[in-house]
Design a protein around this motif. Structure first.
Motif, mmCIF file in Angstrom:
data_model
loop_
_atom_site.group_PDB
_atom_site.id
_atom_site.type_symbol
_atom_site.label_atom_id
_atom_site.label_comp_id
_atom_site.label_asym_id
_atom_site.label_seq_id
_atom_site.Cartn_x
_atom_site.Cartn_y
_atom_site.Cartn_z
ATOM 1 N N SER A 1 56.464 -7.878 -54.319
ATOM 2 C CA SER A 1 56.398 -6.948 -53.195
ATOM 3 C C SER A 1 54.993 -6.780 -52.639
ATOM 4 C CB SER A 1 56.948 -5.591 -53.613
ATOM 5 O OG SER A 1 56.310 -5.144 -54.790
ATOM 6 N N ASN A 2 54.149 -7.694 -52.946
ATOM 7 C CA ASN A 2 52.777 -7.603 -52.460
ATOM 8 C C ASN A 2 52.609 -8.599 -51.327
ATOM 9 O OD1 ASN A 2 50.097 -7.207 -52.142
ATOM 10 N ND2 ASN A 2 49.492 -7.901 -54.157
ATOM 11 N N TYR A 3 52.743 -8.162 -50.114
ATOM 12 C CA TYR A 3 52.769 -9.112 -49.025
ATOM 13 C C TYR A 3 52.119 -8.514 -47.786
ATOM 14 C CZ TYR A 3 56.512 -6.207 -47.171
ATOM 15 O OH TYR A 3 57.231 -5.161 -46.686
ATOM 16 N N LYS A 4 51.869 -9.379 -46.835
ATOM 17 C CA LYS A 4 51.417 -8.936 -45.523
ATOM 18 C C LYS A 4 52.046 -9.862 -44.506
ATOM 19 C CE LYS A 4 47.282 -11.777 -45.009
ATOM 20 N NZ LYS A 4 45.830 -11.798 -44.781
ATOM 21 N N LEU A 5 52.123 -9.420 -43.278
ATOM 22 C CA LEU A 5 52.637 -10.236 -42.196
ATOM 23 C C LEU A 5 51.476 -10.747 -41.348
ATOM 24 C CD1 LEU A 5 55.740 -8.182 -40.971
ATOM 25 C CD2 LEU A 5 55.674 -10.119 -42.534
ATOM 26 N N THR A 6 51.536 -12.043 -41.034
ATOM 27 C CA THR A 6 50.583 -12.635 -40.108
ATOM 28 C C THR A 6 51.324 -12.880 -38.799
ATOM 29 O OG1 THR A 6 49.386 -13.701 -41.913
ATOM 30 C CG2 THR A 6 49.032 -14.561 -39.693
ATOM 31 N N PHE A 7 50.832 -12.283 -37.733
ATOM 32 C CA PHE A 7 51.528 -12.316 -36.447
ATOM 33 C C PHE A 7 50.929 -13.328 -35.491
ATOM 34 C CE2 PHE A 7 54.499 -8.732 -36.254
ATOM 35 C CZ PHE A 7 54.142 -8.008 -37.367
ATOM 36 N N GLY A 8 51.773 -13.875 -34.631
ATOM 37 C CA GLY A 8 51.305 -14.590 -33.455
ATOM 38 C C GLY A 8 50.882 -13.580 -32.411
ATOM 39 N N LYS A 9 50.346 -14.071 -31.280
ATOM 40 C CA LYS A 9 49.844 -13.161 -30.258
ATOM 41 C C LYS A 9 50.917 -12.698 -29.286
ATOM 42 C CE LYS A 9 45.049 -14.524 -30.519
ATOM 43 N NZ LYS A 9 43.806 -14.878 -29.802
ATOM 44 N N VAL B 1 57.829 -8.064 -25.112
ATOM 45 C CA VAL B 1 56.958 -9.026 -25.798
ATOM 46 C C VAL B 1 57.588 -9.354 -27.140
ATOM 47 C CG1 VAL B 1 54.681 -9.462 -26.783
ATOM 48 C CG2 VAL B 1 54.893 -8.152 -24.653
ATOM 49 N N TYR B 2 57.684 -10.632 -27.459
ATOM 50 C CA TYR B 2 58.273 -11.089 -28.712
ATOM 51 C C TYR B 2 57.171 -11.663 -29.602
ATOM 52 C CZ TYR B 2 62.837 -10.323 -26.764
ATOM 53 O OH TYR B 2 63.944 -9.715 -26.222
ATOM 54 N N PHE B 3 57.114 -11.139 -30.817
ATOM 55 C CA PHE B 3 56.129 -11.595 -31.789
ATOM 56 C C PHE B 3 56.820 -12.365 -32.901
ATOM 57 C CE2 PHE B 3 52.306 -9.493 -30.432
ATOM 58 C CZ PHE B 3 52.719 -8.350 -29.772
ATOM 59 N N CYS B 4 56.234 -13.473 -33.242
ATOM 60 C CA CYS B 4 56.616 -14.233 -34.416
ATOM 61 C C CYS B 4 55.692 -13.791 -35.557
ATOM 62 C CB CYS B 4 56.418 -15.711 -34.086
ATOM 63 S SG CYS B 4 56.471 -16.839 -35.446
ATOM 64 N N ALA B 5 56.207 -13.659 -36.764
ATOM 65 C CA ALA B 5 55.391 -13.261 -37.910
ATOM 66 C C ALA B 5 55.779 -14.093 -39.117
ATOM 67 C CB ALA B 5 55.560 -11.776 -38.220
ATOM 68 N N ALA B 6 54.834 -14.304 -40.015
ATOM 69 C CA ALA B 6 55.088 -15.111 -41.203
ATOM 70 C C ALA B 6 54.489 -14.431 -42.421
ATOM 71 C CB ALA B 6 54.476 -16.500 -41.025
ATOM 72 N N SER B 7 55.063 -14.752 -43.577
ATOM 73 C CA SER B 7 54.583 -14.147 -44.808
ATOM 74 C C SER B 7 54.659 -15.135 -45.968
ATOM 75 C CB SER B 7 55.423 -12.912 -45.140
ATOM 76 O OG SER B 7 54.943 -12.280 -46.296
ATOM 77 N N ARG B 8 53.831 -14.913 -46.970
ATOM 78 C CA ARG B 8 53.890 -15.692 -48.214
ATOM 79 C C ARG B 8 54.670 -14.926 -49.260
ATOM 80 N NH1 ARG B 8 48.173 -17.648 -50.324
ATOM 81 N NH2 ARG B 8 49.538 -18.067 -52.067
ATOM 82 N N ASN C 1 49.977 -22.642 -42.036
ATOM 83 C CA ASN C 1 49.892 -22.418 -43.483
ATOM 84 C C ASN C 1 51.207 -22.808 -44.150
ATOM 85 O OD1 ASN C 1 49.617 -21.419 -46.088
ATOM 86 N ND2 ASN C 1 48.614 -19.541 -45.451
ATOM 87 N N SER C 2 51.202 -23.873 -44.937
ATOM 88 C CA SER C 2 52.431 -24.350 -45.563
ATOM 89 C C SER C 2 52.921 -23.417 -46.673
ATOM 90 C CB SER C 2 52.223 -25.754 -46.125
ATOM 91 O OG SER C 2 51.147 -25.753 -47.039
ATOM 92 N N MET C 3 52.106 -22.427 -47.040
ATOM 93 C CA MET C 3 52.530 -21.464 -48.062
ATOM 94 C C MET C 3 53.449 -20.386 -47.484
ATOM 95 S SD MET C 3 51.114 -22.511 -50.822
ATOM 96 C CE MET C 3 51.127 -21.127 -51.944
ATOM 97 N N PHE C 4 53.508 -20.273 -46.185
ATOM 98 C CA PHE C 4 54.415 -19.289 -45.585
ATOM 99 C C PHE C 4 55.853 -19.660 -45.935
ATOM 100 C CE2 PHE C 4 51.350 -16.838 -43.766
ATOM 101 C CZ PHE C 4 50.688 -17.352 -42.662
ATOM 102 N N ASP C 5 56.626 -18.685 -46.352
ATOM 103 C CA ASP C 5 57.998 -18.992 -46.730
ATOM 104 C C ASP C 5 59.001 -17.979 -46.195
ATOM 105 O OD1 ASP C 5 57.443 -17.909 -50.177
ATOM 106 O OD2 ASP C 5 57.430 -16.818 -48.283
ATOM 107 N N TYR C 6 58.543 -17.096 -45.329
ATOM 108 C CA TYR C 6 59.464 -16.129 -44.738
ATOM 109 C C TYR C 6 58.953 -15.817 -43.356
ATOM 110 C CZ TYR C 6 62.953 -12.401 -44.925
ATOM 111 O OH TYR C 6 64.050 -11.620 -44.705
#
Lengths: 116, 116
Positions: free
Chosen positions: A100-108, A87-94, A27-32
């Protein structure tokens, strides 16, 4: 559709060497972007983050690199220690408007084992 | 400062029952998010609350619901439990500053729900 992918389920390195954990996003909208570490029976612990205006962020033994054109980030741990085994998780957010309205999308996750 | 606390830590329920999980955020944190962690799907976002309002919701059926109280404590409820709801449910809190925002979420230890 998995938007954040960690293609290596596991990684094993020797103590003192470098650990490199990889993460790809679609997702190219991820910026953090963030990295979390998780031990069994505990919640994830925040490690380090990077915003899309940077390509590198360092904190002690941990460095995160971001390659926006490749939609790829990596976490380097130098030198690796047995206590880094987790276990190390990568996460991304828009970045939502309003701040302040956000959510994290995690890798597995990637299981890192550092051998003494 | 005390961390995020979740109760109960472990829970066993049977299919068809309902369950309520509780989360107390870090003092001063007003944003609370819930995630479901399963071996196959990793961490998946359920919903996020700020000032008693749900601002963001993941792709889960309506059986999953939540709320936040005026003291920022949050509960999530799952009705008509299914076997596939067996998972670790994680709560995370964040501190939101006016004009700035932190994407860093601090996780509790989770509630391990087993549905039989």
């Amino acid at each position: 559709d998995q938007q954040v992918k960690q293609n290596s389920p596991s990684l094993s390195v020797q103590e003192g060497r470098i650990s490199i954990l990889n993460c790809d996003y679609t997702n190219s909208m991820f910026d953090y972007f963030l990295w979390y570490k998780k031990y069994p029976a505990e919640g994830p612990t925040f490690l380090i983050s990077i915003s899309s205006i940077k390509d590198k962020n360092e904190d002690g033994r941990f460095t995160v690199f971001l390659n926006k054109s490749a939609k790829h980030l990596s976490l380097h741990i130098v030198p690796s220690q047995p206590g880094d085994s987790a276990v190390y998780f990568c996460a991304a957010s828009r970045l939502y408007s309003g701040g302040s309205n956000y959510k994290l999308t995690f890798g597995k996750g990637t299981l890192l084992t550092v051998n003494p | 400062k005390a961390g995020v606390t979740q109760t109960p830590r472990y829970l066993i329920k049977t299919r068809g029952q309902q369950v309520t999980l509780s989360c107390s955020p870090i003092s001063g944190h007003r944003s609370v998010s819930w995630y479901q962690q399963t071996p196959g799907q990793g961490l998946q976002f359920l919903f996020e609350y700020f000032s008693e309002t749900q601002r963001n919701k993941g792709n889960f059926p309506g059986r999953f619901s939540g709320r936040q109280f005026s003291n920022s404590r949050s509960e999530m409820n799952v009705s008509t439990l299914e076997l596939g709801d067996s998972a670790l449910y994680l709560c995370a809190s964040s501190f939101i500053r006016q004009g700035q925002f932190s994407y860093e979420q601090y996780f509790g230890p989770g509630t391990r729900l087993t549905v039989t």
